[in-house]
Write an enzyme that holds these catalytic residues in place. Structure first.
Site, PDB file in Angstrom:
ATOM      1  N   LEU A 142      77.200 -19.256 144.242  1.00 42.78           N
ATOM      2  CA  LEU A 142      76.341 -20.264 143.607  1.00 42.78           C
ATOM      3  C   LEU A 142      77.151 -21.334 142.904  1.00 42.78           C
ATOM      4  CD1 LEU A 142      73.348 -18.220 142.122  1.00 42.78           C
ATOM      5  CD2 LEU A 142      73.332 -19.805 144.058  1.00 42.78           C
ATOM      6  N   TYR A 143      78.293 -20.960 142.321  1.00 41.93           N
ATOM      7  CA  TYR A 143      79.150 -21.960 141.666  1.00 41.93           C
ATOM      8  C   TYR A 143      79.551 -23.026 142.684  1.00 41.93           C
ATOM      9  CZ  TYR A 143      83.278 -24.147 139.650  1.00 41.93           C
ATOM     10  OH  TYR A 143      84.199 -25.069 139.193  1.00 41.93           O
ATOM     11  N   ASN A 144      80.055 -22.587 143.843  1.00 43.30           N
ATOM     12  CA  ASN A 144      80.440 -23.532 144.897  1.00 43.30           C
ATOM     13  C   ASN A 144      79.237 -24.353 145.360  1.00 43.30           C
ATOM     14  OD1 ASN A 144      82.140 -20.772 146.541  1.00 43.30           O
ATOM     15  ND2 ASN A 144      82.761 -21.853 144.708  1.00 43.30           N
ATOM     16  N   LYS A 147      78.018 -27.048 142.825  1.00 46.48           N
ATOM     17  CA  LYS A 147      78.945 -28.174 142.745  1.00 46.48           C
ATOM     18  C   LYS A 147      78.662 -29.156 143.877  1.00 46.48           C
ATOM     19  CE  LYS A 147      81.707 -27.711 139.168  1.00 46.48           C
ATOM     20  NZ  LYS A 147      81.756 -28.761 138.125  1.00 46.48           N
TER      21      LYS A 147
END
Length: 334
Positions: A142-144, A147
């Site tokens: 989810l972080y990727n 972004k």
């Protein structure tokens, strides 16, 4: 009249080096940050520095803070995958939900330039020998994902009066006043210097790396560049593409320069479920802006070793200030 720059997350790892440099460059700077990791490393008495303790999710507070600024550098986010896993709701609200309102508020306030710190991790896994900005985004976490999802939110808002630029930095490394020791080069160096053992998880994963001092230089370049060169553009920003095993070997080679008693730093290899691997090409930013990195991974390792030797990073294996997840747990942030 001096230009006014607002830096969200300005009391973080990058901000702790960037903000003092912007002040030296003659800008007036506002740091907008939750201050979870403190701010004693910033010169609170500097006449051109304003500190605002604020959360980017607080739209009204941000709108007040951003008024009368010329540019925004958006560094604020929940950084890294493990922080996301700690509190997915918090991470979604900060890294995704807060972004578009922040961009719109900045545009309404008359901000002329907005620089967004995305991440080269948006590429996920790629066998391509050179991943350029046109490469498909294959986020693994989810972080990727967030972004990458936020990038078009900014680019959709660009206009003649509002310049928007996306930067996709490599994994950062090296010493900064607000130190992070939860990044690959920094982790390996911390353990190599202080434990005499470098723990490698996986090892074959290829990662782009960038010294934090070069990260600062990249933001300087984007602030001063002609608007026509950066309007609506996306730039990779990295230097050395190395495998985790290659980084570990550099640590093994360099640590004994600072600790002769550790002439034989050990390396242990363990399995890893982190499969991110990609080789990033940063030719575009070099060709467009003439920006090329100056500092290597070896420089970062040596900077950290010097900091350890000088006592600048006390309790580096246990102090939560150096580790985002541990600090967030300690503060019970929501």
């Amino acid at each position: 009249m001096k230009q006014r720059i607002l830096v969200t997350g300005g009391a973080g790892y990058v901000g702790s080096l960037l903000v003092p440099q912007l002040l030296l460059d003659g800008y007036k700077v506002t740091v907008y940050d939750t201050m979870w990791y403190g701010n004693n490393f910033l010169d609170k008495h500097h006449p051109d520095l304003t500190l605002v303790s604020g959360d980017i999710r607080d739209s009204s507070r941000f709108a007040l803070a951003v008024a009368k600024h010329d540019a925004v550098i958006n560094l604020a986010c929940i950084s890294n995958d493990s922080s996301f896993e700690l509190n997915e709701g918090l991470s979604t609200s900060v890294n995704l939900d807060a972004f578009r309102p922040m961009v719109i508020a900045s545009k309404k306030a008359g901000v002329q330039r907005f620089i967004y710190a995305s991440s080269s991790s948006v590429y996920g896994v790629s066998d391509s020998p050179d991943v350029t900005e046109d490469h498909p985004l294959v986020p693994l976490t989810l972080y990727n994902k967030y972004k990458g999802v936020c990038e078009p939110f900014l680019l959709e808002e660009v206009s003649n009066d509002f310049v928007g630029t996306v930067l996709r930095p490599a994994t950062l490394c090296g010493f900064a006043p607000r130190q992070r020791l939860d990044l690959s080069v920094n982790i390996l160096t911390n353990h190599g210097y202080n434990n005499g053992v470098v723990r490698v998880f996986g090892g074959d994963q290829m990662r782009p790396n960038l010294h934090v001092r070069d990260m600062v230089r990249a933001y300087q370049a984007l602030l001063s560049a002609d608007a026509s060169l950066i309007q609506g553009e996306i730039f990779n920003c990295g230097f050395q593409n190395l495998s985790i095993s290659e980084i570990a070997q550099l640590v093994v080679d360099i640590v004994p320069e600072f600790r002769p008693d550790l002439s034989d730093v050990a390396v242990t290899v363990e399995s890893s479920d982190d499969q991110r691997s990609y080789h990033v090409n940063s030719d575009k930013i070099a060709q467009t802006l003439g920006f090329t990195p100056h500092f290597s991974v070896a420089d970062a390792i040596r900077d950290l070793c010097e900091a350890f030797a000088s006592g600048l990073l006390a309790n580096s294996l246990s102090d939560t200030r150096y580790f985002n997840v541990q600090r967030m747990k300690e503060l019970q942030v929501t």
